[in-house]
Design a protein around this motif. Structure first.
Motif, PDB file in Angstrom:
ATOM      1  N   LEU A  18       1.056  -1.190  -0.218  1.00  0.00           N
ATOM      2  CA  LEU A  18       0.000   0.122  -0.029  1.00  0.00           C
ATOM      3  C   LEU A  18       0.734   1.360  -0.105  1.00  0.00           C
ATOM      4  CD1 LEU A  18      -2.852   1.296   0.408  1.00  0.00           C
ATOM      5  CD2 LEU A  18      -2.347   1.097   2.760  1.00  0.00           C
ATOM      6  N   ASP A  19       0.621   2.173  -0.863  1.00  0.00           N
ATOM      7  CA  ASP A  19       1.289   3.328  -1.002  1.00  0.00           C
ATOM      8  C   ASP A  19       0.282   4.667  -0.227  1.00  0.00           C
ATOM      9  OD1 ASP A  19       2.219   5.860  -1.696  1.00  0.00           O
ATOM     10  OD2 ASP A  19       2.526   5.582  -3.973  1.00  0.00           O
ATOM     11  N   PHE A  20       0.922   4.640   0.856  1.00  0.00           N
ATOM     12  CA  PHE A  20       0.110   5.692   1.958  1.00  0.00           C
ATOM     13  C   PHE A  20      -0.167   7.039   1.696  1.00  0.00           C
ATOM     14  CE2 PHE A  20      -1.758   7.377   5.831  1.00  0.00           C
ATOM     15  CZ  PHE A  20      -2.914   6.668   5.721  1.00  0.00           C
ATOM     16  N   ASP A  21       0.871   7.433   0.988  1.00  0.00           N
ATOM     17  CA  ASP A  21       1.200   8.660   0.412  1.00  0.00           C
ATOM     18  C   ASP A  21       0.032   8.904  -0.564  1.00  0.00           C
ATOM     19  OD1 ASP A  21       2.717  10.635   1.650  1.00  0.00           O
ATOM     20  OD2 ASP A  21       4.451  10.279  -0.044  1.00  0.00           O
ATOM     21  N   LEU A  22      -0.032   8.166  -1.494  1.00  0.00           N
ATOM     22  CA  LEU A  22      -1.019   8.196  -2.477  1.00  0.00           C
ATOM     23  C   LEU A  22      -2.578   8.183  -1.986  1.00  0.00           C
ATOM     24  CD1 LEU A  22      -1.373   8.134  -5.832  1.00  0.00           C
ATOM     25  CD2 LEU A  22      -1.826   5.631  -5.590  1.00  0.00           C
ATOM     26  N   LEU A  23      -2.635   7.229  -1.078  1.00  0.00           N
ATOM     27  CA  LEU A  23      -4.075   7.109  -0.478  1.00  0.00           C
ATOM     28  C   LEU A  23      -4.534   8.478   0.217  1.00  0.00           C
ATOM     29  CD1 LEU A  23      -6.532   5.007  -0.075  1.00  0.00           C
ATOM     30  CD2 LEU A  23      -5.236   4.612   2.113  1.00  0.00           C
ATOM     31  N   ARG A  24      -3.511   9.051   0.893  1.00  0.00           N
ATOM     32  CA  ARG A  24      -3.630  10.056   1.622  1.00  0.00           C
ATOM     33  C   ARG A  24      -4.019  11.378   0.888  1.00  0.00           C
ATOM     34  NH1 ARG A  24       1.299  10.723   4.224  1.00  0.00           N
ATOM     35  NH2 ARG A  24       0.665   9.976   6.233  1.00  0.00           N
ATOM     36  N   MET A  25      -3.282  11.325  -0.442  1.00  0.00           N
ATOM     37  CA  MET A  25      -3.296  12.470  -1.328  1.00  0.00           C
ATOM     38  C   MET A  25      -4.885  12.418  -2.096  1.00  0.00           C
ATOM     39  SD  MET A  25      -1.025  13.311  -4.313  1.00  0.00           S
ATOM     40  CE  MET A  25      -1.154  14.503  -5.687  1.00  0.00           C
ATOM     41  N   HIS A  68      -5.356   0.243  12.652  1.00  0.00           N
ATOM     42  CA  HIS A  68      -5.367   1.323  13.566  1.00  0.00           C
ATOM     43  C   HIS A  68      -4.443   2.163  12.985  1.00  0.00           C
ATOM     44  CE1 HIS A  68      -6.838  -1.449  16.958  1.00  0.00           C
ATOM     45  NE2 HIS A  68      -7.847  -0.901  16.389  1.00  0.00           N
ATOM     46  N   TRP A  69      -3.167   1.928  12.502  1.00  0.00           N
ATOM     47  CA  TRP A  69      -2.229   2.949  11.930  1.00  0.00           C
ATOM     48  C   TRP A  69      -2.765   3.828  10.966  1.00  0.00           C
ATOM     49  CZ3 TRP A  69       0.505   4.661   7.609  1.00  0.00           C
ATOM     50  CH2 TRP A  69       1.274   5.390   7.870  1.00  0.00           C
ATOM     51  N   ILE A  70      -3.844   3.111   9.979  1.00  0.00           N
ATOM     52  CA  ILE A  70      -4.298   3.795   9.125  1.00  0.00           C
ATOM     53  C   ILE A  70      -5.193   4.490   9.307  1.00  0.00           C
ATOM     54  CG2 ILE A  70      -5.827   3.271   6.788  1.00  0.00           C
ATOM     55  CD1 ILE A  70      -4.249   0.614   6.198  1.00  0.00           C
ATOM     56  N   GLU A  71      -6.145   4.074  10.312  1.00  0.00           N
ATOM     57  CA  GLU A  71      -7.220   4.802  10.878  1.00  0.00           C
ATOM     58  C   GLU A  71      -6.692   6.423  11.569  1.00  0.00           C
ATOM     59  OE1 GLU A  71     -10.533   1.685  11.835  1.00  0.00           O
ATOM     60  OE2 GLU A  71      -9.123   1.989  13.536  1.00  0.00           O
ATOM     61  N   GLU A  72      -5.483   6.218  12.165  1.00  0.00           N
ATOM     62  CA  GLU A  72      -4.851   7.232  12.669  1.00  0.00           C
ATOM     63  C   GLU A  72      -4.217   8.287  11.911  1.00  0.00           C
ATOM     64  OE1 GLU A  72      -2.739   6.261  16.426  1.00  0.00           O
ATOM     65  OE2 GLU A  72      -4.580   5.899  17.107  1.00  0.00           O
ATOM     66  N   ASN A  73      -3.740   7.692  10.770  1.00  0.00           N
ATOM     67  CA  ASN A  73      -2.766   8.334   9.860  1.00  0.00           C
ATOM     68  C   ASN A  73      -3.601   9.279   8.691  1.00  0.00           C
ATOM     69  OD1 ASN A  73       0.012   8.597  10.873  1.00  0.00           O
ATOM     70  ND2 ASN A  73      -0.744   6.576  11.345  1.00  0.00           N
ATOM     71  N   ILE A  74      -4.915   8.552   8.266  1.00  0.00           N
ATOM     72  CA  ILE A  74      -5.521   9.186   7.104  1.00  0.00           C
ATOM     73  C   ILE A  74      -6.226  10.421   7.583  1.00  0.00           C
ATOM     74  CG2 ILE A  74      -7.708   7.601   7.549  1.00  0.00           C
ATOM     75  CD1 ILE A  74      -6.194   8.063   4.138  1.00  0.00           C
ATOM     76  N   THR A  75      -5.554  11.528   7.580  1.00  0.00           N
ATOM     77  CA  THR A  75      -6.046  12.930   7.921  1.00  0.00           C
ATOM     78  C   THR A  75      -6.509  13.596   6.987  1.00  0.00           C
ATOM     79  OG1 THR A  75      -4.101  13.703   7.488  1.00  0.00           O
ATOM     80  CG2 THR A  75      -4.354  13.059   9.716  1.00  0.00           C
ATOM     81  N   SER A  76      -7.982  13.070   6.555  1.00  0.00           N
ATOM     82  CA  SER A  76      -8.891  13.775   5.472  1.00  0.00           C
ATOM     83  C   SER A  76      -9.824  14.344   6.152  1.00  0.00           C
ATOM     84  CB  SER A  76      -9.018  12.442   4.457  1.00  0.00           C
ATOM     85  OG  SER A  76      -9.900  13.248   3.172  1.00  0.00           O
ATOM     86  N   SER A  77      -9.969  15.477   5.667  1.00  0.00           N
ATOM     87  CA  SER A  77     -11.030  16.386   6.466  1.00  0.00           C
ATOM     88  C   SER A  77     -12.408  16.024   6.616  1.00  0.00           C
ATOM     89  CB  SER A  77     -11.060  17.848   6.311  1.00  0.00           C
ATOM     90  OG  SER A  77      -9.797  18.398   5.816  1.00  0.00           O
ATOM     91  N   TYR A  78     -13.098  15.400   5.370  1.00  0.00           N
ATOM     92  CA  TYR A  78     -14.455  14.863   5.404  1.00  0.00           C
ATOM     93  C   TYR A  78     -14.780  13.717   5.785  1.00  0.00           C
ATOM     94  CZ  TYR A  78     -13.881  19.609   3.117  1.00  0.00           C
ATOM     95  OH  TYR A  78     -13.677  20.774   2.600  1.00  0.00           O
ATOM     96  N   LEU A  79     -13.618  12.905   6.059  1.00  0.00           N
ATOM     97  CA  LEU A  79     -13.850  11.652   5.999  1.00  0.00           C
ATOM     98  C   LEU A  79     -14.614  11.154   7.449  1.00  0.00           C
ATOM     99  CD1 LEU A  79     -13.376   8.528   5.252  1.00  0.00           C
ATOM    100  CD2 LEU A  79     -11.040   8.699   6.270  1.00  0.00           C
ATOM    101  N   GLU A  80     -15.677  10.151   7.314  1.00  0.00           N
ATOM    102  CA  GLU A  80     -16.442   9.878   8.519  1.00  0.00           C
ATOM    103  C   GLU A  80     -16.303   8.588   8.876  1.00  0.00           C
ATOM    104  OE1 GLU A  80     -20.198  10.604   6.705  1.00  0.00           O
ATOM    105  OE2 GLU A  80     -20.106  12.800   6.540  1.00  0.00           O
ATOM    106  N   GLU A  81     -16.057   7.811   7.863  1.00  0.00           N
ATOM    107  CA  GLU A  81     -16.409   6.178   8.272  1.00  0.00           C
ATOM    108  C   GLU A  81     -15.222   5.477   7.494  1.00  0.00           C
ATOM    109  OE1 GLU A  81     -20.182   3.613   9.270  1.00  0.00           O
ATOM    110  OE2 GLU A  81     -20.551   5.498   8.184  1.00  0.00           O
TER     111      GLU A  81
END
Ligand code: IMP
Ligand code: MG
Length: 330
Positions: free
Chosen positions: A257-264, A307-320
């Motif tokens: 998984l490329d987390f940078d890409l996912l975050r962006m 848990h790591w993904i849940e904590e690090n995916i800092t996307s403003s509108y994400l609810e679930e």
């Protein structure tokens, strides 16, 4: 008007078809609209236990919901009519399938040109040449093709004049990493694969309710560039995850998984829901890794990675966030 948008956050093949099927079952949509791409796409859908692979036709067809191929798409009439016949033979009601009059056509000439591609590793379905001619103002629109006459719809009249409060599901194709502007150019497709692209199909931005971002717990890519990591585990993931192209049968290259890409892609698409598919494949392997930039993280178990993904995916509108295991349901 209400619109939900399904968008792929990686390189396509993340399971948008599955999410579309689930949402169609759950919500009372009045329309399902495919908003980009052509028959380069392959959506694998399990409907009442039977596997279907659709290329052009939106998922609403399985539920008798008016299903429109929007003007952001390009359509190959031969492939489209074949797909209608296949669905009909399988007992699916095809009376609610439509193509917007201003949707552009993939011609035989486009397919011949695309068949010569060696640089990008296209699906050779004529997608790039069709969009090139559309934007070069030399294209052919669906309204000019007599074979498509029975399927044509004026999308403005349908959504804005003849419908009271339509509730629309937008089904995307390909994904953020293949987007013409945001992907790894030139290793991209020729359409826009972001949530913004859905709005180009005649719906105002105020209508948007949810943006469903779809990803996988590992990365896959099909095309000419080198993508697969060195770990021999990727061979096993390819087999367990059946990572072969739904349209071309080509083996998909695998990486963590490329987390940078996912975050962006989560931020740019403004996702409100996130579905991460194929969690069960890593569970079978019991190997849990992801890249954040160039740093490779390894986790002891799936819960830790989750848990790591849940904590690090800092996307403003994400609810679930949903971590999904089964091929059929969220
Ligand atoms: P094209 O869209 O056929 O021009 O191909 C351009 C790039 O996008 C190639 O790397 C294709 O493999 C990739 N591509 C196009 N459609 C899909 C898809 O539906 N899933 C995954 N990759 C795709
Ligand atoms: Mg696919």
């Amino acid at each position: 008007m209400i619109a939900d948008i399904i968008v792929d956050l990686q390189y396509g093949d993340c399971g948008k078809g599955k999410v579309a099927h689930h949402l169609c079952k759950k919500n009372n949509y009045t329309h399902v609209i495919r908003y980009n791409g052509g028959c380069n796409a392959g959506h694998t859908i399990y409907h009442e236990g039977v596997k279907f692979v659709t290329h052009h036709i939106p998922c609403g067809v399985f539920f008798g919901i008016p299903s429109i191929i929007g003007p952001g798409c390009v359509v190959d009439p031969t492939q489209f009519l074949k797909e209608v016949e296949e669905l009909k033979l399988a007992g699916i009601d095809t009376s609610q399938i439509f193509i917007s009059t201003n949707t552009h056509i993939i011609t035989d000439f486009h397919k011949i040109q695309d068949s010569k591609d060696t640089e990008i590793g296209t699906t050779k379905k004529g997608n790039g040449p069709a969009y090139r001619d559309k934007y070069g103002r030399k294209g052919v629109r669906a309204v000019q093709v007599p074979e498509l006459a029975d399927f044509l719809i004026d999308i403005y009249d349908e959504l804005h004049v003849n419908s009271d409060n339509p509730v629309i599901l937008f089904e995307g194709a390909q994904g953020f990493g293949l987007d013409i502007d945001w992907g790894d150019y030139p290793y991209v497709t020729s359409s826009h694969c972001t949530a913004g692209s859905a709005l180009l199909n005649g719906v105002p931005p105020q209508a948007v309710r949810d943006v469903w971002g779809v990803a996988k717990i590992y990365e896959t890519y099909v095309g000419a560039k080198d993508f697969e990591g060195k770990d021999p585990v990727f061979e096993e993931i390819r087999e367990l995850g059946q990572e072969y192209g739904a349209t071309t049968g080509r083996p998909r290259q695998i990486n963590w998984l490329d987390f940078d890409l996912l975050r962006m892609s989560s931020k740019i698409n403004g996702i409100t829901k996130l579905v991460i598919n194929k969690f069960d494949i890593l569970e079978k392997m019991n190997v849990w890794k992801l890249f954040d930039g160039i740093q490779l993280f390894e986790f002891d178990c799936g819960d830790d990675m989750q848990h790591w993904i849940e904590e690090n995916i800092t996307s403003s509108y994400l609810e679930e966030i949903f971590f999904s295991r089964s091929p059929e349901y969220i």
